[in-house]
Design a protein around this motif. Structure first.
Motif, PDB file in Angstrom:
ATOM      1  N   VAL A  39       0.836  -1.201   0.000  1.00  0.00           N
ATOM      2  CA  VAL A  39       0.000   0.000   0.000  1.00  0.00           C
ATOM      3  C   VAL A  39       0.871   1.251   0.000  1.00  0.00           C
ATOM      4  O   VAL A  39       0.610   2.207  -0.746  1.00  0.00           O
ATOM      5  CB  VAL A  39      -0.979  -0.015   1.192  1.00  0.00           C
ATOM      6  CG1 VAL A  39      -1.666   1.332   1.360  1.00  0.00           C
ATOM      7  CG2 VAL A  39      -2.006  -1.120   1.014  1.00  0.00           C
ATOM      8  N   ALA A  40       1.926   1.266   0.798  1.00  0.00           N
ATOM      9  CA  ALA A  40       2.815   2.432   0.859  1.00  0.00           C
ATOM     10  C   ALA A  40       3.476   2.700  -0.493  1.00  0.00           C
ATOM     11  O   ALA A  40       3.545   3.848  -0.949  1.00  0.00           O
ATOM     12  CB  ALA A  40       3.874   2.232   1.943  1.00  0.00           C
ATOM     13  N   VAL A  41       3.949   1.647  -1.144  1.00  0.00           N
ATOM     14  CA  VAL A  41       4.585   1.801  -2.461  1.00  0.00           C
ATOM     15  C   VAL A  41       3.567   2.312  -3.476  1.00  0.00           C
ATOM     16  O   VAL A  41       3.848   3.249  -4.235  1.00  0.00           O
ATOM     17  CB  VAL A  41       5.217   0.470  -2.936  1.00  0.00           C
ATOM     18  CG1 VAL A  41       5.627   0.547  -4.401  1.00  0.00           C
ATOM     19  CG2 VAL A  41       6.417   0.110  -2.069  1.00  0.00           C
ATOM     20  N   VAL A 129     -14.041  -5.258   0.459  1.00  0.00           N
ATOM     21  CA  VAL A 129     -12.735  -4.628   0.276  1.00  0.00           C
ATOM     22  C   VAL A 129     -12.046  -4.453   1.625  1.00  0.00           C
ATOM     23  O   VAL A 129     -12.629  -3.913   2.568  1.00  0.00           O
ATOM     24  CB  VAL A 129     -12.869  -3.268  -0.444  1.00  0.00           C
ATOM     25  CG1 VAL A 129     -11.526  -2.560  -0.523  1.00  0.00           C
ATOM     26  CG2 VAL A 129     -13.464  -3.457  -1.827  1.00  0.00           C
ATOM     27  N   ILE A 130     -10.807  -4.945   1.707  1.00  0.00           N
ATOM     28  CA  ILE A 130      -9.992  -4.799   2.915  1.00  0.00           C
ATOM     29  C   ILE A 130      -8.955  -3.695   2.728  1.00  0.00           C
ATOM     30  O   ILE A 130      -8.774  -2.850   3.591  1.00  0.00           O
ATOM     31  CB  ILE A 130      -9.284  -6.135   3.263  1.00  0.00           C
ATOM     32  CG1 ILE A 130     -10.308  -7.243   3.483  1.00  0.00           C
ATOM     33  CG2 ILE A 130      -8.366  -5.980   4.459  1.00  0.00           C
ATOM     34  CD1 ILE A 130     -11.250  -7.018   4.642  1.00  0.00           C
ATOM     35  N   LEU A 131      -8.269  -3.711   1.585  1.00  0.00           N
ATOM     36  CA  LEU A 131      -7.281  -2.691   1.242  1.00  0.00           C
ATOM     37  C   LEU A 131      -7.608  -2.143  -0.135  1.00  0.00           C
ATOM     38  O   LEU A 131      -7.988  -2.902  -1.027  1.00  0.00           O
ATOM     39  CB  LEU A 131      -5.868  -3.278   1.204  1.00  0.00           C
ATOM     40  CG  LEU A 131      -5.268  -3.787   2.499  1.00  0.00           C
ATOM     41  CD1 LEU A 131      -3.938  -4.482   2.227  1.00  0.00           C
ATOM     42  CD2 LEU A 131      -5.061  -2.641   3.474  1.00  0.00           C
ATOM     43  N   ALA A 132      -7.440  -0.839  -0.304  1.00  0.00           N
ATOM     44  CA  ALA A 132      -7.640  -0.224  -1.620  1.00  0.00           C
ATOM     45  C   ALA A 132      -6.745   0.997  -1.740  1.00  0.00           C
ATOM     46  O   ALA A 132      -6.534   1.718  -0.751  1.00  0.00           O
ATOM     47  CB  ALA A 132      -9.098   0.173  -1.819  1.00  0.00           C
ATOM     48  N   VAL A 133      -6.221   1.196  -2.928  1.00  0.00           N
ATOM     49  CA  VAL A 133      -5.439   2.394  -3.220  1.00  0.00           C
ATOM     50  C   VAL A 133      -6.041   3.015  -4.474  1.00  0.00           C
ATOM     51  O   VAL A 133      -5.906   2.482  -5.567  1.00  0.00           O
ATOM     52  CB  VAL A 133      -3.940   2.087  -3.428  1.00  0.00           C
ATOM     53  CG1 VAL A 133      -3.167   3.377  -3.717  1.00  0.00           C
ATOM     54  CG2 VAL A 133      -3.352   1.381  -2.203  1.00  0.00           C
ATOM     55  N   SER A 134      -6.731   4.127  -4.268  1.00  0.00           N
ATOM     56  CA  SER A 134      -7.387   4.843  -5.359  1.00  0.00           C
ATOM     57  C   SER A 134      -6.539   6.025  -5.785  1.00  0.00           C
ATOM     58  O   SER A 134      -5.590   6.407  -5.102  1.00  0.00           O
ATOM     59  CB  SER A 134      -8.755   5.367  -4.903  1.00  0.00           C
ATOM     60  OG  SER A 134      -9.559   4.319  -4.443  1.00  0.00           O
ATOM     61  N   HIS A 135      -6.938   6.640  -6.876  1.00  0.00           N
ATOM     62  CA  HIS A 135      -6.317   7.891  -7.297  1.00  0.00           C
ATOM     63  C   HIS A 135      -6.721   8.961  -6.281  1.00  0.00           C
ATOM     64  O   HIS A 135      -7.863   8.968  -5.819  1.00  0.00           O
ATOM     65  CB  HIS A 135      -6.786   8.268  -8.701  1.00  0.00           C
ATOM     66  CG  HIS A 135      -6.043   9.424  -9.270  1.00  0.00           C
ATOM     67  ND1 HIS A 135      -6.374  10.723  -8.990  1.00  0.00           N
ATOM     68  CD2 HIS A 135      -4.961   9.466 -10.076  1.00  0.00           C
ATOM     69  CE1 HIS A 135      -5.536  11.521  -9.608  1.00  0.00           C
ATOM     70  NE2 HIS A 135      -4.666  10.781 -10.284  1.00  0.00           N
TER      71      HIS A 135
END
Length: 144
Positions: A39-41, A129-135
């Motif tokens: 997630v950080a990357v 959803v557990i983890l998500a990285v959106s714009h």
């Protein structure tokens, strides 16, 4: 476990295969990291992109599936990361997601664009959803 990918995408031109191969290699390395590092990357590299359209994200996913047998099979984490990375290499950013469902327990990773699951079976909507990285712009629109 059966492969998630229901079709074989047509082979893309050489230039698109090269970038897809680079994305799958990077995704394979990224998939070895703990979830918080992934997630950080992803949060770091999404800056400077624009939100991906459904067509852009689907094209990236098709290029990944056509280039990598591993990603065309059951390796959903690597496939979703590779799709996300390939979109980023093209200047866009989809929503990268991981989630679970019960019963029976199952985990899955996928990408979304314009609120739609990209190239996934219809039952993907049953995952929480557990983890998500959106714009970042999509995140702002969702909170207002």
């Amino acid at each position: 476990m059966t492969p998630i990918v229901p079709f074989t995408a047509p082979r893309p031109p050489l230039t698109r295969r090269v970038t897809a191969r680079a994305a799958t290699t990077a995704a394979r390395l990224l998939a070895c990291l703990p979830p918080r590092r992934i997630v950080a990357v992803l949060r770091l590299i999404r800056h400077g992109s624009v939100p991906a359209t459904h067509v852009q994200a689907l094209r990236a996913r098709n290029d990944i599936v056509a280039t990598s047998k591993r990603c065309a099979g059951r390796y959903c984490l690597q496939r979703s990361l590779a799709t996300t990375l390939l979109c980023r290499m093209r200047g866009t950013w989809p929503r990268w997601c991981t989630g679970v469902r019960t019963p029976p327990f199952s985990a899955h990773a996928w990408v979304e664009a314009e609120g739609q699951h990209i190239g996934e079976p219809a039952d993907t909507v049953t995952y929480q959803v557990i983890l998500a990285v959106s714009h970042p712009l999509v995140d702002l629109e969702a909170t207002t």
